[in-house]
Design a protein around this motif. Structure first.
Motif, mmCIF file in Angstrom:
data_model
loop_
_atom_site.group_PDB
_atom_site.id
_atom_site.type_symbol
_atom_site.label_atom_id
_atom_site.label_comp_id
_atom_site.label_asym_id
_atom_site.label_seq_id
_atom_site.Cartn_x
_atom_site.Cartn_y
_atom_site.Cartn_z
ATOM 1 N N GLN A 21 0.833 -1.204 0.000
ATOM 2 C CA GLN A 21 0.000 0.000 0.000
ATOM 3 C C GLN A 21 0.865 1.251 0.000
ATOM 4 O O GLN A 21 1.746 1.407 0.845
ATOM 5 N N GLY A 22 0.594 2.141 -0.961
ATOM 6 C CA GLY A 22 1.237 3.452 -0.978
ATOM 7 C C GLY A 22 2.700 3.404 -1.370
ATOM 8 O O GLY A 22 3.202 2.428 -1.948
ATOM 9 N N LEU A 23 3.393 4.474 -1.049
ATOM 10 C CA LEU A 23 4.819 4.628 -1.354
ATOM 11 C C LEU A 23 5.645 3.541 -0.666
ATOM 12 O O LEU A 23 5.407 3.208 0.487
ATOM 13 N N VAL A 24 6.622 2.988 -1.389
ATOM 14 C CA VAL A 24 7.591 2.067 -0.805
ATOM 15 C C VAL A 24 8.900 2.821 -0.601
ATOM 16 O O VAL A 24 9.410 3.456 -1.532
ATOM 17 N N GLU A 25 9.419 2.765 0.610
ATOM 18 C CA GLU A 25 10.688 3.421 0.913
ATOM 19 C C GLU A 25 11.693 2.380 1.391
ATOM 20 O O GLU A 25 11.365 1.508 2.197
ATOM 21 N N ILE A 26 12.900 2.472 0.877
ATOM 22 C CA ILE A 26 14.010 1.649 1.355
ATOM 23 C C ILE A 26 14.744 2.505 2.378
ATOM 24 O O ILE A 26 15.285 3.561 2.042
ATOM 25 N N ARG A 27 14.733 2.064 3.618
ATOM 26 C CA ARG A 27 15.263 2.892 4.708
ATOM 27 C C ARG A 27 15.917 1.990 5.752
ATOM 28 O O ARG A 27 16.010 0.772 5.570
ATOM 29 N N ILE A 28 16.363 2.603 6.847
ATOM 30 C CA ILE A 28 16.965 1.845 7.939
ATOM 31 C C ILE A 28 15.933 1.703 9.058
ATOM 32 O O ILE A 28 15.259 2.673 9.420
ATOM 33 N N GLY A 29 15.795 0.488 9.558
ATOM 34 C CA GLY A 29 14.774 0.199 10.556
ATOM 35 C C GLY A 29 14.953 0.979 11.837
ATOM 36 O O GLY A 29 16.085 1.227 12.290
ATOM 37 N N ASN A 30 13.827 1.341 12.426
ATOM 38 C CA ASN A 30 13.824 2.139 13.654
ATOM 39 C C ASN A 30 13.819 1.247 14.896
ATOM 40 O O ASN A 30 13.483 0.058 14.839
ATOM 41 N N GLU A 31 14.145 1.852 16.010
ATOM 42 C CA GLU A 31 14.122 1.139 17.291
ATOM 43 C C GLU A 31 12.709 0.592 17.544
ATOM 44 O O GLU A 31 11.720 1.296 17.376
ATOM 45 N N GLY A 32 12.637 -0.658 17.929
ATOM 46 C CA GLY A 32 11.347 -1.264 18.262
ATOM 47 C C GLY A 32 10.609 -1.872 17.082
ATOM 48 O O GLY A 32 9.619 -2.588 17.271
ATOM 49 N N GLU A 33 11.048 -1.586 15.856
ATOM 50 C CA GLU A 33 10.377 -2.176 14.691
ATOM 51 C C GLU A 33 10.724 -3.661 14.580
ATOM 52 O O GLU A 33 11.870 -4.054 14.763
ATOM 53 N N GLU A 34 9.718 -4.455 14.238
ATOM 54 C CA GLU A 34 9.930 -5.882 14.050
ATOM 55 C C GLU A 34 8.818 -6.434 13.175
ATOM 56 O O GLU A 34 7.799 -5.779 12.954
ATOM 57 N N TYR A 35 9.050 -7.614 12.636
ATOM 58 C CA TYR A 35 7.969 -8.344 11.983
ATOM 59 C C TYR A 35 8.242 -9.844 12.077
ATOM 60 O O TYR A 35 9.362 -10.270 12.365
ATOM 61 N N THR A 36 7.186 -10.618 11.850
ATOM 62 C CA THR A 36 7.344 -12.062 11.758
ATOM 63 C C THR A 36 7.828 -12.384 10.353
ATOM 64 O O THR A 36 7.209 -11.999 9.362
ATOM 65 N N GLY A 37 8.972 -13.049 10.278
ATOM 66 C CA GLY A 37 9.585 -13.314 8.985
ATOM 67 C C GLY A 37 9.153 -14.635 8.386
ATOM 68 O O GLY A 37 8.451 -15.437 9.013
ATOM 69 N N LEU A 38 9.594 -14.857 7.165
ATOM 70 C CA LEU A 38 9.341 -16.138 6.505
ATOM 71 C C LEU A 38 10.058 -17.281 7.226
ATOM 72 O O LEU A 38 9.771 -18.445 6.957
#
Length: 223
Positions: free
Chosen positions: A125-142
């Motif tokens: 959804q929306g704009l895709v940005e390639i950036r550096i992850g912030n403190e506290g960011e996480e996701y469940t990976g493959l």
């Protein structure tokens, strides 16, 4: 699909480059025998090439470990995805055929020693940005685990991060139902712009040869 590099990445890695490919009206399925055979034979060749070598001595993997260090992520704990692939092959734990989209990703990742991600475009959804992850960011990976994204390079849309050259999230994978896809090639910064275009176009052409549809590509980080 609008996609951009963050200023922080450009400042830390001035020659950072991405190959970005958009696919429309594709058909993902079981890999043809040609692709399955090439993937198996190539892994066997890599296994013999790696005898008496360290995976970390390979130039592409060295370069990507260096990028992780520059952004502040320890590559001994968070290995670039291409390094993880090579370590599997070195142990003769060869990558099985999964489906056509993933198999092509793995084949080109091994061939060019770069991480590659592929995502269902309709789930972004929306704009895709390639950036550096912030403190506290996480996701469940493959990989089925919660992954900390702090100081990792991530691909992020309106909903948040969905991919990285470490491991992709389980939110936007390409499946047999995918009709439109976004592919991101995390190129080696040392790759010049002409070769970056050739590599990206080669991957795009092989992908459409197998999946049909239409495709277009661009290189971010080249002027």
């Amino acid at each position: 699909m609008e996609i951009q590099l963050s200023s922080e990445i450009i400042e830390q890695i001035p020659d950072f480059k991405l190959g970005v490919i958009e696919y429309r009206n594709i058909m993902v399925g079981d890999s043809p025998q040609m692709l399955r055979g090439r993937l198996q034979l190539f892994q066997e060749a890599i296994y013999f090439d790696l005898e008496n070598k360290h995976v970390t001595d390979l130039p592409g993997i060295q370069e990507w470990r260096g990028i992780f260090k520059k952004t502040g992520k320890d590559p001994n704990r968070y290995r670039p995805s291409v390094e993880a692939l090579y370590r599997r092959v070195q142990k003769q734990n060869y990558l099985p055929s999964v489906q056509s989209g993933i198999d092509i990703n793995n084949f080109f990742s091994l061939q060019y020693q770069v991480p590659i991600g592929i995502y269902d475009l309709d789930l972004l959804q929306g704009l895709v940005e390639i950036r550096i992850g912030n403190e506290g960011e996480e996701y469940t990976g493959l990989n089925g685990r919660k992954n900390s994204l702090e100081r990792l390079i991530v691909s992020s849309d309106q909903k948040g991060p969905f991919g990285s050259p470490f491991v992709d999230s389980n939110r936007t994978p390409v499946t047999y139902n995918t009709k439109n896809a976004l592919q991101i090639i995390y190129l080696r910064p040392s790759t010049d712009c002409d070769n970056a275009k050739k590599l990206t176009e080669s991957l795009m052409n092989m992908f459409t040869q197998i999946h049909g549809g239409e495709a277009s590509y661009r290189i971010l980080g080249c002027r």
